[in-house]
Design a protein around this motif. Structure first.
Motif, PDB file in Angstrom:
ATOM      1  N   GLY A   1     -12.633  -0.672  -2.097  1.00  0.00           N
ATOM      2  CA  GLY A   1     -11.807   0.418  -1.609  1.00  0.00           C
ATOM      3  C   GLY A   1     -11.108   0.043  -0.314  1.00  0.00           C
ATOM      4  N   ILE A   2     -10.330   0.972   0.206  1.00  0.00           N
ATOM      5  CA  ILE A   2      -9.625   0.793   1.482  1.00  0.00           C
ATOM      6  C   ILE A   2     -10.115   1.863   2.440  1.00  0.00           C
ATOM      7  N   TYR A   3     -10.564   1.455   3.603  1.00  0.00           N
ATOM      8  CA  TYR A   3     -11.035   2.449   4.569  1.00  0.00           C
ATOM      9  C   TYR A   3     -10.018   2.661   5.682  1.00  0.00           C
ATOM     10  N   CYS A   4     -10.080   3.823   6.273  1.00  0.00           N
ATOM     11  CA  CYS A   4      -9.166   4.217   7.350  1.00  0.00           C
ATOM     12  C   CYS A   4      -9.386   3.327   8.569  1.00  0.00           C
TER      13      CYS A   4
ATOM     14  N   ALA B   1      -1.666  -0.950   4.436  1.00  0.00           N
ATOM     15  CA  ALA B   1      -3.049  -0.838   3.983  1.00  0.00           C
ATOM     16  C   ALA B   1      -3.431  -2.006   3.083  1.00  0.00           C
ATOM     17  N   ILE B   2      -2.540  -2.392   2.183  1.00  0.00           N
ATOM     18  CA  ILE B   2      -2.831  -3.508   1.286  1.00  0.00           C
ATOM     19  C   ILE B   2      -2.887  -4.818   2.052  1.00  0.00           C
TER      20      ILE B   2
ATOM     21  N   TRP C   1     -10.150  -5.135  -5.531  1.00  0.00           N
ATOM     22  CA  TRP C   1     -10.718  -5.002  -4.185  1.00  0.00           C
ATOM     23  C   TRP C   1     -10.344  -3.657  -3.562  1.00  0.00           C
ATOM     24  N   CYS C   2      -9.167  -3.147  -3.890  1.00  0.00           N
ATOM     25  CA  CYS C   2      -8.727  -1.862  -3.342  1.00  0.00           C
ATOM     26  C   CYS C   2      -9.431  -0.679  -4.007  1.00  0.00           C
ATOM     27  N   GLY C   3     -10.220  -0.944  -5.021  1.00  0.00           N
ATOM     28  CA  GLY C   3     -11.101   0.073  -5.576  1.00  0.00           C
ATOM     29  C   GLY C   3     -10.429   1.215  -6.303  1.00  0.00           C
ATOM     30  N   GLY C   4      -9.232   0.971  -6.832  1.00  0.00           N
ATOM     31  CA  GLY C   4      -8.567   2.026  -7.585  1.00  0.00           C
ATOM     32  C   GLY C   4      -7.782   3.009  -6.744  1.00  0.00           C
ATOM     33  N   VAL C   5      -7.792   2.846  -5.428  1.00  0.00           N
ATOM     34  CA  VAL C   5      -7.011   3.742  -4.567  1.00  0.00           C
ATOM     35  C   VAL C   5      -5.519   3.531  -4.810  1.00  0.00           C
TER      36      VAL C   5
END
Length: 304
Positions: A214-217, A245-246, A270-274
């Motif tokens: 995922g991507i965290y803030c 973000a990417i 790696w971005c977890g589907g976001v």
């Protein structure tokens, strides 16, 4: 004049990522929190120094190697008649000194920060002498946390307590500060020898499968739940473009897995589907990274 700004070390970034993506043991959590606190203290020190308006050359986070010895300096300020070497500590609570030994209030012995400062001073002096600089070095150990108290400290030591910081700033403001091309030459020599990457001495055991995707803030470190085609919005109110973000996620992936290749599918996972579309990932990779290879061997690498 600020010649080198401060940024998170690779060690801090790696530990932060692992802390957010997996369960660390107590020892690793403690080390991570120590890194975060140290960096916060350095940023607070930067705020203090930024209030100075006189002319001097400032370099932050300088990592040098001399005589097969690595040494990192939190801040260096080159004034007209001297070079100030700052070691910044964000200790909190009560500490005391007994001889050459330092202790927390729990009677737990800690590393003597003065010894660390003395080592950096000695190596810096030898480095500068080798490059023709004869300016004296003024080492200072600065404690920035207002909740810090040190008992039984020797009087004649280069220690700046939190209550002395404003006095230090007034002293620096009154220093002779006319810098010349010779001072700039010294600064450029330091910058040219700065090591952009530091070996991570130790790190937790981890694998790709162990980590949350995922991507965290970048502000509150909460994982984003979803994204639009152009941006991600966090519950804390932080808004980040999908491109930024990417790119940030790719750099994190490369830091964690330097031996793995970067492809569209790898980063999409790696971005977890976001990020909903692989096309979006590929577009960002194509815009910000260099494509190497063809067909199945095609992958992206960071621009130098």
């Amino acid at each position: 004049m600020l010649l080198k700004s401060r940024k998170e070390s690779e060690t801090l970034l790696l530990y932060r990522s692992l802390f957010l993506r997996m369960s660390l043991c107590e020892k690793d959590v403690s080390h991570y929190q120590h890194l975060e606190k140290g960096y916060a203290g350095e940023l607070l020190f930067d705020e203090y120094v930024s209030t100075l308006t006189n002319e001097f050359l400032l370099l932050n986070d300088v990592l040098l190697e001399f005589g097969n010895n690595l040494f990192q300096m939190d801040s260096l300020a080159i004034f007209q008649e001297s070079v100030l070497l700052f070691e910044v500590k964000n200790f909190e609570g009560d500490f005391f000194v007994s001889g050459d030994r330092w202790y927390a209030s729990s009677d737990k012995e800690i590393k003597n920060p003065l010894e660390q400062l003395q080592r950096s001073e000695a190596l810096l002096r030898r480095f500068l002498q080798e490059h023709g600089c004869t300016l004296p070095i003024e080492p200072l150990l600065v404690f920035v946390n207002p909740e810090f108290t040190l008992y039984q400290a020797p009087i004649k030591t280069p220690i700046i307590h939190p209550t002395q910081i404003q006095r230090l700033l007034r002293t620096l403001a009154n220093k002779p500060t006319k810098t010349t091309h010779l001072h700039e030459k010294i600064a450029n020599k330091l910058l040219s020898h700065h090591l952009t990457t530091s070996p991570i001495k130790r790190k937790p055991d981890y694998s790709y499968e162990m980590l949350q995707k995922g991507i965290y803030c970048s502000h509150c470190y909460t994982f984003f739940k979803e994204a639009t085609e152009t941006r991600l919005v966090c519950t804390c109110g932080t808004i980040e473009s999908i491109d930024d973000a990417i790119v940030r996620s790719v750099r994190e992936f490369v830091l964690l897995f330097p031996d793995r290749i970067v492809t569209t599918n790898v980063i999409y996972e790696w971005c977890g589907g976001v990020v909903k579309s692989r096309k979006t990932v590929r577009r960002v990779l194509s815009s910000h990274f260099v494509l190497r290879g063809h067909s199945r061997k095609a992958h992206f690498v960071l621009k130098s």
